[in-house]
Motif scaffolding. Structure first.
Motif, short mmCIF file in Angstrom:
data_model
loop_
_atom_site.label_atom_id
_atom_site.label_comp_id
_atom_site.label_asym_id
_atom_site.label_seq_id
_atom_site.Cartn_x
_atom_site.Cartn_y
_atom_site.Cartn_z
N ASP A 30 0.83 -1.21 0.00
CA ASP A 30 0.00 0.00 0.00
C ASP A 30 0.86 1.26 0.00
O ASP A 30 0.51 2.26 -0.63
N PHE A 31 1.98 1.20 0.72
CA PHE A 31 2.89 2.35 0.71
C PHE A 31 3.42 2.58 -0.71
O PHE A 31 3.42 3.70 -1.21
N LEU A 32 3.87 1.49 -1.35
CA LEU A 32 4.43 1.62 -2.71
C LEU A 32 3.38 2.20 -3.66
O LEU A 32 3.68 3.05 -4.48
N GLY A 93 2.48 13.43 7.72
CA GLY A 93 2.48 12.17 6.98
C GLY A 93 2.35 10.99 7.92
O GLY A 93 2.66 11.10 9.12
N PHE A 94 1.88 9.88 7.40
CA PHE A 94 1.75 8.67 8.23
C PHE A 94 1.75 7.43 7.37
O PHE A 94 1.30 7.44 6.23
N ALA A 95 2.26 6.36 7.92
CA ALA A 95 2.24 5.06 7.26
C ALA A 95 2.38 4.00 8.35
O ALA A 95 3.33 4.05 9.15
N PHE A 96 1.43 3.08 8.39
CA PHE A 96 1.43 2.05 9.43
C PHE A 96 1.58 0.68 8.81
O PHE A 96 1.21 0.45 7.66
N ASP A 99 -0.67 -4.90 9.88
CA ASP A 99 -1.27 -5.53 11.07
C ASP A 99 -1.83 -4.51 12.06
O ASP A 99 -2.58 -4.88 12.97
N PHE A 100 -1.44 -3.26 11.92
CA PHE A 100 -1.82 -2.25 12.92
C PHE A 100 -2.70 -1.16 12.33
O PHE A 100 -2.78 -0.06 12.86
N ARG A 101 -3.35 -1.47 11.22
CA ARG A 101 -4.30 -0.51 10.62
C ARG A 101 -5.73 -0.84 11.07
O ARG A 101 -6.00 -1.95 11.51
N GLY A 104 -7.54 2.49 14.91
CA GLY A 104 -7.51 3.81 15.52
C GLY A 104 -6.12 4.29 15.93
O GLY A 104 -5.98 5.42 16.42
N TYR A 105 -5.10 3.48 15.70
CA TYR A 105 -3.75 3.92 16.09
C TYR A 105 -3.27 5.10 15.24
O TYR A 105 -2.66 6.04 15.75
N ALA A 106 -3.53 5.03 13.93
CA ALA A 106 -3.07 6.10 13.05
C ALA A 106 -3.73 7.43 13.45
O ALA A 106 -3.07 8.47 13.51
N ILE A 129 -0.50 15.84 1.59
CA ILE A 129 -0.72 15.48 0.20
C ILE A 129 -1.01 13.99 0.14
O ILE A 129 -0.36 13.20 0.81
N THR A 130 -1.99 13.64 -0.65
CA THR A 130 -2.39 12.24 -0.74
C THR A 130 -2.98 11.97 -2.11
O THR A 130 -3.51 12.89 -2.75
N LEU A 131 -2.89 10.72 -2.55
CA LEU A 131 -3.62 10.36 -3.76
C LEU A 131 -5.10 10.54 -3.44
O LEU A 131 -5.56 10.13 -2.36
N ARG A 139 -9.80 10.20 4.86
CA ARG A 139 -10.71 10.19 6.03
C ARG A 139 -9.98 10.58 7.30
O ARG A 139 -10.48 11.35 8.13
N LEU A 140 -8.78 10.05 7.46
CA LEU A 140 -7.98 10.36 8.64
C LEU A 140 -7.63 11.85 8.67
O LEU A 140 -7.75 12.51 9.71
N LEU A 141 -7.24 12.40 7.53
CA LEU A 141 -6.88 13.82 7.47
C LEU A 141 -8.08 14.70 7.80
O LEU A 141 -7.94 15.72 8.50
C1 COA Z 1 -3.30 5.84 5.72
C2 COA Z 1 -3.22 4.96 6.95
C3 COA Z 1 -2.12 5.44 7.89
C4 COA Z 1 -4.57 5.07 7.66
O1 COA Z 1 -4.52 4.22 8.78
P1 COA Z 1 -5.80 3.50 9.35
O2 COA Z 1 -5.32 2.30 10.06
O3 COA Z 1 -6.82 3.35 8.27
O4 COA Z 1 -6.34 4.58 10.37
P2 COA Z 1 -6.97 4.32 11.81
O5 COA Z 1 -6.03 3.55 12.62
O6 COA Z 1 -7.35 5.64 12.33
O7 COA Z 1 -8.20 3.40 11.52
C5 COA Z 1 -9.19 3.80 10.63
C6 COA Z 1 -10.46 3.01 10.84
O8 COA Z 1 -10.44 2.15 11.96
C7 COA Z 1 -11.63 2.32 12.72
N1 COA Z 1 -11.39 1.93 14.11
C8 COA Z 1 -11.41 0.66 14.53
N2 COA Z 1 -11.17 0.60 15.84
C9 COA Z 1 -10.96 1.86 16.26
C10 COA Z 1 -10.67 2.43 17.54
N3 COA Z 1 -10.52 1.68 18.62
N4 COA Z 1 -10.51 3.77 17.62
C11 COA Z 1 -10.64 4.55 16.53
N5 COA Z 1 -10.95 4.05 15.31
C12 COA Z 1 -11.10 2.71 15.17
C13 COA Z 1 -11.97 3.76 12.50
O9 COA Z 1 -13.32 4.02 12.75
C14 COA Z 1 -11.59 3.96 11.06
O10 COA Z 1 -12.62 3.59 10.19
P3 COA Z 1 -13.37 4.67 9.29
O11 COA Z 1 -12.34 5.33 8.42
O12 COA Z 1 -14.33 3.83 8.55
O13 COA Z 1 -13.98 5.66 10.24
C15 COA Z 1 -2.97 3.48 6.58
O14 COA Z 1 -3.99 3.05 5.73
C16 COA Z 1 -1.63 3.25 5.90
O15 COA Z 1 -0.61 3.13 6.55
N6 COA Z 1 -1.62 3.18 4.55
C17 COA Z 1 -0.40 2.94 3.78
C18 COA Z 1 0.46 4.20 3.71
C19 COA Z 1 -0.32 5.40 3.25
O16 COA Z 1 -1.12 5.34 2.34
N7 COA Z 1 -0.05 6.55 3.90
C20 COA Z 1 -0.72 7.79 3.61
C21 COA Z 1 -0.04 8.50 2.49
S1 COA Z 1 -0.82 10.07 2.13
#
Ligand code: COA
Length: 173
Positions: A30-32, A93-96, A99-101, A104-106, A129-131, A139-141
């Motif tokens: 997903d990062f790539l 910026g963020f990338a997880f 296993d940890f997506r 709610g950690y991000a 900036i994001t695709l 959504r996170l932003l």
């Molecule tokens: C972008 C990225 C960091 C987002 O991380 P994520 O894991 O989706 O974000 P969160 O940890 O906040 O979790 C999001 C979902 O978990 C849900 N969730 C589950 N348990 C939760 C809890 N205990 N607390 C909060 N949210 C929770 C949220 O409601 C949310 O769902 P929603 O979007 O439908 O509301 C991740 O997808 C990633 O690393 N992607 C690859 C790299 C990347 O694309 N980076 C961004 C470049 S711009």
């Protein structure tokens, strides 16, 4: 040493010892796809990347991309502030790791970084900036207060990206 704490997480400055984490994050599918290929393929590449990127940025700006870990020390991803060529403003910026997506950690890490940006770095504006189709990222932003502002293309990158931003004082349109 700098660190940010949230209820479930600790954010700290990256060191050369985080090369395995960096290698895993940068080569995640997903990062790539969403961010790009940094050409980091070995632990040594990752070590150099950390020294030349995040560690240089801490020295130059006092902030950068941080290691995110659980309270038991397990590394789960990266989140922080970046000053990059082609953007006037500092971006978040963020990338997880996969296993940890979705837990709610991000969000928890990004909220802490935004609070740090506002209160400690005293930034009046933070962008990202994001695709446009990277829905988890958009959504996170939005949840941390950034709003879509338009499309942007960075130097040496063909992709048209969505620019999102937060300003301390609302911008006039
Ligand atoms: C972008 C990225 C960091 C987002 O991380 P994520 O894991 O989706 O974000 P969160 O940890 O906040 O979790 C999001 C979902 O978990 C849900 N969730 C589950 N348990 C939760 C809890 N205990 N607390 C909060 N949210 C929770 C949220 O409601 C949310 O769902 P929603 O979007 O439908 O509301 C991740 O997808 C990633 O690393 N992607 C690859 C790299 C990347 O694309 N980076 C961004 C470049 S711009």
């Amino acid at each position: 040493m700098f660190q940010l704490e949230t209820p479930q997480l600790v954010l700290r400055e990256l060191t050369e010892e985080d090369a395995p984490l960096m290698l895993a994050v940068l080569n995640d599918a997903d990062f790539l796809r969403n961010v790009g290929d940094r050409g980091v393929r070995t632990v040594d590449d990752a070590r150099r990347y950390i020294v030349d990127g995040p560690m240089a940025m801490y020295r130059q700006y006092g902030f950068g991309m941080y290691r995110v870990e659980l309270k038991d020390g397990t590394a789960i991803g990266l989140c922080g502030l970046v000053k990059r060529d082609g953007l006037d403003d500092v971006d978040i910026g963020f990338a997880f790791l996969p296993d940890f997506r979705g837990q709610g950690y991000a969000l928890e890490a990004a909220e802490a970084v935004m609070q740090y940006a506002r209160e400690q770095v005293a930034l009046k504006r933070v962008v990202a900036i994001t695709l446009p189709d990277n829905t988890p990222s958009v959504r996170l932003l939005e949840k941390i207060g950034l709003q879509p502002e338009g499309r942007i293309t960075l130097p040496n990158d063909d992709d048209e990206l969505l620019l999102m931003g937060w300003s301390a004082t609302p911008t006039k349109n």
